[in-house]
Design a protein around this motif. Sequence first.
Motif: not given
Length: 169
Positions: A81-103
Motif C-alpha cells: 500500500k505504501d509503495e503504491l501510494l507513493r507513486i499515485v501521490k506524485l501523479g503517477g499511474v500504476v498501470k500493472d504489476v509483473e513478475i518472472d515466475h520460475p514455472l
Amino acid sequence: MTTSSERQSQIKTKLLAGNHPVSASAFARELHVSRQTIVGDVALMRARGEKIIALPRGYAYEQPSTQTAILVCKHMAADAKDELLRIVKLGGVVKDVEIDHPLYGQLRGTLELETENDVNQFINKMEDNHGQLLSSLTDGVHTHTVGYETADQLEQIKESLRSAWYLYE
C-alpha cells in the motif's frame, strides 16, 4: 431478452461514455443476464480487438499515458500500500504489476491505479478476498509499468521509492 451483439454494443457505449470502470455484476444487473454472460461478451469483444481491460474496480477501455517506465521493486507484502501510494501521490499511474515466475514465465496483472482511492480499493479487495500479491511468488521482486507526464515527475517517483528502499537497483 437482448442478443449478445446488442449487449456488447451497450457495454461498449457505456464504457466509452463513462470515466470510471464498470463491474461485470453491474452490467449483469442492468442487462438482466448473469455475470458470466457479461464476462463472455467482454472476452468476445477483446478477441475482436477492443482494448477493454479488467481492473480491480471493473472493466474500462485502456487509457494510454503520455509516457511509461518500468520500475523494478522489492518489498514485503505489508509495504504494498505504501509503495503504491507513493507513486499515485506524485501523479503517477500504476498501470500493472509483473513478475518472472520460475514455472510460468512472465505473469502480469493489470492495475491502472491513479488515485489514493484506487489504491485503497485494491488493497481492501485483496484483504477481503484473502488474496496474495503476485510478488509473494518471487520473494517480493516485481516490476510496475508506471505512467507519468514529465521526466521530473518520474525522478520524484523513483526517489520516493528509493528513500523507502522499495526501488530495486
